[in-house]
Design a protein around this motif. Sequence first.
Motif, short mmCIF file in Angstrom:
data_model
loop_
_atom_site.label_atom_id
_atom_site.label_comp_id
_atom_site.label_asym_id
_atom_site.label_seq_id
_atom_site.Cartn_x
_atom_site.Cartn_y
_atom_site.Cartn_z
N VAL A 1 0.84 -1.19 0.00
CA VAL A 1 0.00 0.00 0.00
C VAL A 1 0.89 1.25 0.00
O VAL A 1 0.62 2.22 -0.70
CB VAL A 1 -0.92 0.00 1.24
N ARG B 1 1.79 2.07 -3.46
CA ARG B 1 0.68 2.65 -4.22
C ARG B 1 0.48 4.12 -3.89
O ARG B 1 0.17 4.95 -4.75
CB ARG B 1 -0.62 1.90 -3.91
N ARG B 2 0.67 4.44 -2.62
CA ARG B 2 0.50 5.84 -2.20
C ARG B 2 1.48 6.76 -2.93
O ARG B 2 1.16 7.90 -3.24
CB ARG B 2 0.71 5.98 -0.69
N GLN C 1 -0.01 7.47 -6.23
CA GLN C 1 -1.21 8.30 -6.10
C GLN C 1 -0.84 9.77 -5.88
O GLN C 1 -1.38 10.67 -6.52
CB GLN C 1 -2.08 7.80 -4.94
N ASN D 1 -1.68 12.76 -8.72
CA ASN D 1 -2.57 13.89 -8.45
C ASN D 1 -2.63 14.13 -6.95
O ASN D 1 -3.41 13.52 -6.24
CB ASN D 1 -3.97 13.61 -9.00
N ASN E 1 -3.64 16.59 -5.21
CA ASN E 1 -4.90 17.15 -4.76
C ASN E 1 -5.94 16.05 -4.52
O ASN E 1 -6.57 15.98 -3.47
CB ASN E 1 -5.38 18.08 -5.87
N ALA E 2 -6.09 15.20 -5.53
CA ALA E 2 -7.05 14.11 -5.43
C ALA E 2 -6.64 13.15 -4.32
O ALA E 2 -7.49 12.63 -3.59
CB ALA E 2 -7.15 13.37 -6.77
N ALA E 3 -5.33 12.94 -4.17
CA ALA E 3 -4.86 12.04 -3.12
C ALA E 3 -5.29 12.57 -1.76
O ALA E 3 -5.82 11.84 -0.93
CB ALA E 3 -3.34 11.89 -3.18
N ARG E 4 -5.11 13.86 -1.54
CA ARG E 4 -5.46 14.45 -0.25
C ARG E 4 -6.97 14.31 -0.02
O ARG E 4 -7.40 13.92 1.06
CB ARG E 4 -5.02 15.91 -0.21
N LEU E 5 -7.76 14.63 -1.06
CA LEU E 5 -9.22 14.54 -0.91
C LEU E 5 -9.69 13.09 -0.78
O LEU E 5 -10.81 12.84 -0.37
CB LEU E 5 -9.92 15.20 -2.10
N SER E 6 -8.83 12.16 -1.15
CA SER E 6 -9.18 10.74 -0.99
C SER E 6 -8.65 10.19 0.33
O SER E 6 -8.63 8.98 0.52
CB SER E 6 -8.62 9.93 -2.14
N GLY E 7 -8.17 11.06 1.19
CA GLY E 7 -7.76 10.62 2.52
C GLY E 7 -6.32 10.14 2.62
O GLY E 7 -5.93 9.60 3.64
N LYS F 1 -2.57 10.43 3.48
CA LYS F 1 -1.81 11.32 4.36
C LYS F 1 -0.54 11.73 3.64
O LYS F 1 0.53 11.13 3.82
CB LYS F 1 -1.52 10.62 5.68
#
Lengths: 496, 340
Positions: free
Chosen positions: B206, B209-210, B213, B217, B219-225, B227
């Motif tokens: 994981v 993968r982070r 991610q 993007n 921005n999208a990573a942050r909005l998808s939780g 850290k």
Amino acid sequence: MENILEIRNLVKVFPGVRAVDDVSFDVKRNTVHCLVGENGAGKSTLIKILTGAYTKTGGSIKLNGAEYQAGSTGEARAKGITTLFQELNVVDQLTVEENLTLGREDTTLGFLRRTDKINKCVSLLHEIEPSINPKAVTSTLSVAQKQIIEITKAAASKADIIIMDEPTASLSENEAERLFRIIRELCSNNMTVIYISHRLDEIFKLGSYVTVMRDGRHIGTKPISEVKDRGELIKMMVGKMIRENYIPNPNAADEKLLEIKDLSNHKLKQVSLHVNKGEIVGFYGLIGAGKTELARAVFGVDAIEAGEILYKGRRVGASPSQMIEAGIALVPEERRTQGLFTLLTIKANIPVMKMDRVSRNGFMDKTKEREVAESYVRDMGIATNSIEKEVGKLSGGNQQKVVFSKCLCSEADLFMLDEPTRGIDVGAKSEIYNIIRRLSSDGKSIMIFSSELPELLSVCDRFYLLFDGRIKAELKNSADIDSEKIVNIVTGGDAA
Amino acid sequence: MKSGGMRGIAGKISNETYINLAMLISLVVLFFLARLALPKFASIANIQNLISNQWYIILLGIGVTHLLIAGYFDMSVGGVVAMAGVLSVFFCQGNTSTASELSRGLNLPYGISIALTLLACLGIGAINSFFIAKLKVASIIITLGTMSVARGIAQILTQGAQRNTDLPDVFTVIGKTSIPGTSMTIAVLIVAVFVILAIVAEKKTVFGRRIYQIGANQNAARLSGVKVERQVTILYLISALLAGITGILLASEFGAGYSSRGRGYEFDALVITLLGGTSINGGFGSAFGTVIGALIISVITSTATGLLLRPEWQYIIKGAATFIAIMAQRYALEKRMSNG
């Protein structure tokens, strides 16, 4: 009075949509011509054609009797049409007078020359607004003063028409009054203003003519003096609203899932609301009303200055990762920049919010990852030949379904959907509505932040109406809900 | 899409595999071209040299690659190599010599010296991540700063030269011992272990993968939780740690801590990373690709040296090869993307 601008049968087609559909009207010289319509009515597209950002698909535009077409904002300006965008076009680091001549400086061999041009601009600025010091650094000015600089620039370059897009959105009442005074003076000095605003009161205060657009079409152009009241204008804007019928939702329980008390920040003013279990709640307001800001504040993206957010009766953390852990998921406003990893595959996108579902002790479980992705592709009806396809290659509607899958995969109980159907075609829209209804029947709660009223009227059980960062009214949906009343409220009218 | 053959296979693999395969094929082709020109090129001895010439850049390249995939630069690694080498010597040098100041250290046990050295390197990593992840300052600025700071520490401790006297015998053991039956030191084995760990982390966890991610993007990573701050912090700490290990191994090999060791390594590590297909915009790349990139550089420079017998040309040749490879890669990838 003679026409400065004549628009005839103007058409602009985007794939799948006629954004401007056979629009014809005239703008008279030295008047304030207001342009109104709901979001998506075609106003912005029309303006973008005038300013050279878009090329028209058909029809003709005549400026001062001559055929007009611009390929860029620069060209439009050179031909006499200047625009005052909401995002102001001044350079903060420069002084006021440098900004006034920006791009039109007099030079010798590349060296700046102090010529009459600066003095003329400065004296023009003094006429328009004597309180601004031309030597001041622009960043020290207020938004209203920066607008005046742009207007002065336009006046100095002898623009024929100046288009103002929601110029009062970030002004105080006094500042707005001063702007109106300046606009009136400009019009008496051989300038024509095309004025776009969602605040209908301003149109009665300032306008000489008003053009109403709806669904890309021209509904009517009238002298303001012939418009009876707000109601008449709203009727023209709303028309006969085509919408799917609202089916009362049997799933909404009387149990509060989310409760917000007196939430305030840079944009929101004492917002209080609640969402029940299984309920679909709509948030409606025009651009700039604070819908997205509300969603972002609740989701922990933007800072909160005051107020309280209770989820399942408890205060929750203030970051997206804590919100997701608590069981809240957000479908953000901008799908490509905020919702998706367009470079990554469908399979890699779907589990992002809850990697636990596709991993064990931190290691990826490829079988589960595949199964999870395949199950959402099937359930959501994502049209693709492979889960290994990069999301960037999907159509808008399918991309939005991937964003939904991502949120569903997080196993949230509350879904916040910001403009969930923006930029997707009609078929995909109705699929999205079905997904929303299905979520509710599974006992999930949904908050929809939208600027499309028909959409909210067809799916939501209850609405909050926003204007200027405040909640102005709360309404229960019903088959005979009065949409004119709603539009009246979100354009600044009285709630009563 | 019915075109079978190569197209059929190419359609099924990911862009990453596609680029890695292309670079691997280029490596093999270059290798055989080199062998045509220089008959001894394919000898076991030379192949061992090709690897020995690059192991330290590969070790640095792992951290640099993962950061670049996440969308961040780490230009501090060269400086950290010098700092770590000098510190590892300084900590365990005896403190009784009267010859000169440079021959007196802290006389700490070897194990503690290594631990303290790595701790100091983590300190540099922590400074990087504080400014970059927390305060959101551009990574290239901060890491160029810490590059200077780390090298500065090495300079001060060596008075601009080196420390090499009064070291315990154990100091040179890891650096000078060869893998039995080869001319390569065990450093190469250590690097191999880290490469495998990096590939596993990248592809199977994981955590890996982070990285993609965030790079694809943020921005999208942050909005998808995701850290984001925590992840970026860990990546900078890892990169500093790897640079520290590189410095310690090099100091051990030479039995000395040079203040000028590792100069330019940050650029070499970046070059092999880019050559290996990692996108300078983030979101795409792999540690495996970086290893291939390193070997390509190794083949090209040693062929050039062998043909011209003039090592000073290698920079120009390295530069030209890098340009060509990166342009070819971009072309291949864009063409592929637009076909999808």
